[in-house]
Design a protein around this motif. Structure first.
Motif, short mmCIF file in Angstrom:
data_model
loop_
_atom_site.label_atom_id
_atom_site.label_comp_id
_atom_site.label_asym_id
_atom_site.label_seq_id
_atom_site.Cartn_x
_atom_site.Cartn_y
_atom_site.Cartn_z
N UNK A 99 0.83 -1.20 0.00
CA UNK A 99 0.00 0.00 0.00
C UNK A 99 0.87 1.25 0.00
N UNK A 100 0.30 2.33 -0.54
CA UNK A 100 1.09 3.56 -0.70
C UNK A 100 1.50 4.14 0.64
N UNK A 101 0.61 4.13 1.65
CA UNK A 101 0.95 4.72 2.95
C UNK A 101 2.06 3.94 3.64
N UNK A 102 2.02 2.59 3.50
CA UNK A 102 3.08 1.77 4.11
C UNK A 102 4.41 2.03 3.41
N UNK A 103 4.36 2.14 2.08
CA UNK A 103 5.59 2.39 1.32
C UNK A 103 6.22 3.73 1.71
N UNK A 104 5.41 4.74 1.83
CA UNK A 104 5.94 6.08 2.15
C UNK A 104 6.53 6.12 3.55
N UNK A 105 5.85 5.49 4.52
CA UNK A 105 6.39 5.47 5.88
C UNK A 105 7.73 4.73 5.94
N UNK A 106 7.88 3.68 5.13
CA UNK A 106 9.15 2.95 5.14
C UNK A 106 10.25 3.74 4.41
N UNK A 107 9.88 4.48 3.38
CA UNK A 107 10.88 5.32 2.69
C UNK A 107 11.36 6.43 3.62
N UNK A 108 10.45 7.00 4.38
CA UNK A 108 10.82 8.06 5.32
C UNK A 108 11.71 7.51 6.43
N UNK A 109 11.35 6.33 6.96
CA UNK A 109 12.16 5.72 8.01
C UNK A 109 11.93 6.37 9.36
N UNK A 110 12.92 6.24 10.24
CA UNK A 110 12.78 6.75 11.61
C UNK A 110 13.09 8.24 11.71
N UNK A 111 13.99 8.73 10.87
CA UNK A 111 14.41 10.14 11.01
C UNK A 111 14.40 10.89 9.68
N UNK A 112 13.83 10.34 8.64
CA UNK A 112 13.75 10.99 7.33
C UNK A 112 15.13 11.45 6.86
#
Length: 285
Positions: A99-112
């Motif tokens: 899903x797009x929201x899961x993908x974006x949160x993983x790309x951002x990571x813990x500290x962007x």
């Protein structure tokens, strides 16, 4: 753009640039909902609209998972899919699309660490990313775009991280302690070696010290530590620029000379008597 809106966006940008190291040109990661909102409200071109908000050039990104989600949504999102295909693709480590929201949160990571601005119309995704430090959020409202202010969590994180930088960590304290102990041990070893050498040469040093003291005591009277300068004393006026004083005696002498001169002039004058010459009587007769 209104003045209050500009001030709020400027404050938010300074927060992220100063505290999290965001640099121009800014990178904006867009999901499918945001792309669809831009096209529906005719906010085009998208890069120009976002650069007006951020007051800088922007680079628009998306992910493969976002493109796959737009493709699954069908013909109603075909225009959004075509527009999203023109954006740069950020790398996501997903073999199978999620899903797009899961993908974006993983790309951002813990500290962007990649310093992405996240542009989304998904409220749940934005709430989730508010709990991640250093993630600025962009959303659209009708035909206008907004940059969200930093959340309370993000502000508190910055404050605690600044306080933590003021104190040493356990590792840093251990390194500092080891260096200090090694330095003290080296100084003690040097002191012991010099102490032995001093005991051997103490007699010679005492003789040398006495000789030096005797020489310095002799030369105390001759040597001057500081140069002595002559004091400048007040001098009289320049005699050439002054008039000579007239003494009273000279004035008296001058007046006496004038008086005498008048007498001599008067005395030198002789009276001339007119004498009539008498003819002899003989001649007359």
């Amino acid at each position: 753009m209104k003045v209050n809106k500009q001030k709020r966006h400027r404050k938010t940008l300074t927060f992220y640039t100063a505290c999290h190291g965001f640099r121009k040109p800014f990178k904006v990661l867009c999901d499918g909902t945001f792309v669809h909102h831009l096209l529906a409200n005719r906010i085009i071109p998208a890069d120009k609209a976002l650069s007006n908000i951020l007051s800088a050039n922007v680079i628009l990104y998306t992910t493969r998972c976002v493109l796959a989600e737009l493709k699954r949504l069908g013909a109603s999102y075909s225009e959004a899919l075509n527009a999203a295909n023109k954006l740069m693709v950020a790398r996501c480590e997903h073999d199978k699309c999620v899903r797009a929201d899961i993908c974006i949160t993983e790309v951002v990571g813990e500290k962007n660490s990649e310093h992405f601005f996240i542009a989304s119309q998904d409220g749940d995704l934005r709430k989730k990313l508010q709990e991640v430090p250093g993630v600025p959020l962009i959303y659209g409202l009708r035909n206008a775009l907004f940059l969200e202010s930093p959340s309370a969590f993000q502000r508190e994180y910055v404050k605690t991280s600044e306080e933590g930088r003021l104190h040493m960590s356990k590792k840093e304290y251990q390194i500092f302690r080891d260096r200090a102990m090694n330095r003290l041990a080296g100084e003690e070893a040097n002191d012991s070696i010099t102490g032995v050498m001093e005991n051997k040469d103490s007699g010679d040093q005492a003789i040398n010290v006495q000789a030096v003291r005797s020489i310095t005591s002799r030369n105390k009277t001759d040597i001057k530590d500081k140069p002595q300068f002559k004091r400048k004393r007040a001098k009289g006026p320049n005699p050439l620029s002054c008039k000579k004083k007239k003494s009273h005696e000279n004035q008296n002498i001058g007046s006496m000379k004038e008086m005498k001169g008048d007498d001599t002039v008067r005395r030198s004058r002789k009276r001339t008597r007119s004498r009539k010459r008498q003819m002899p009587a003989d001649i007359g007769n």
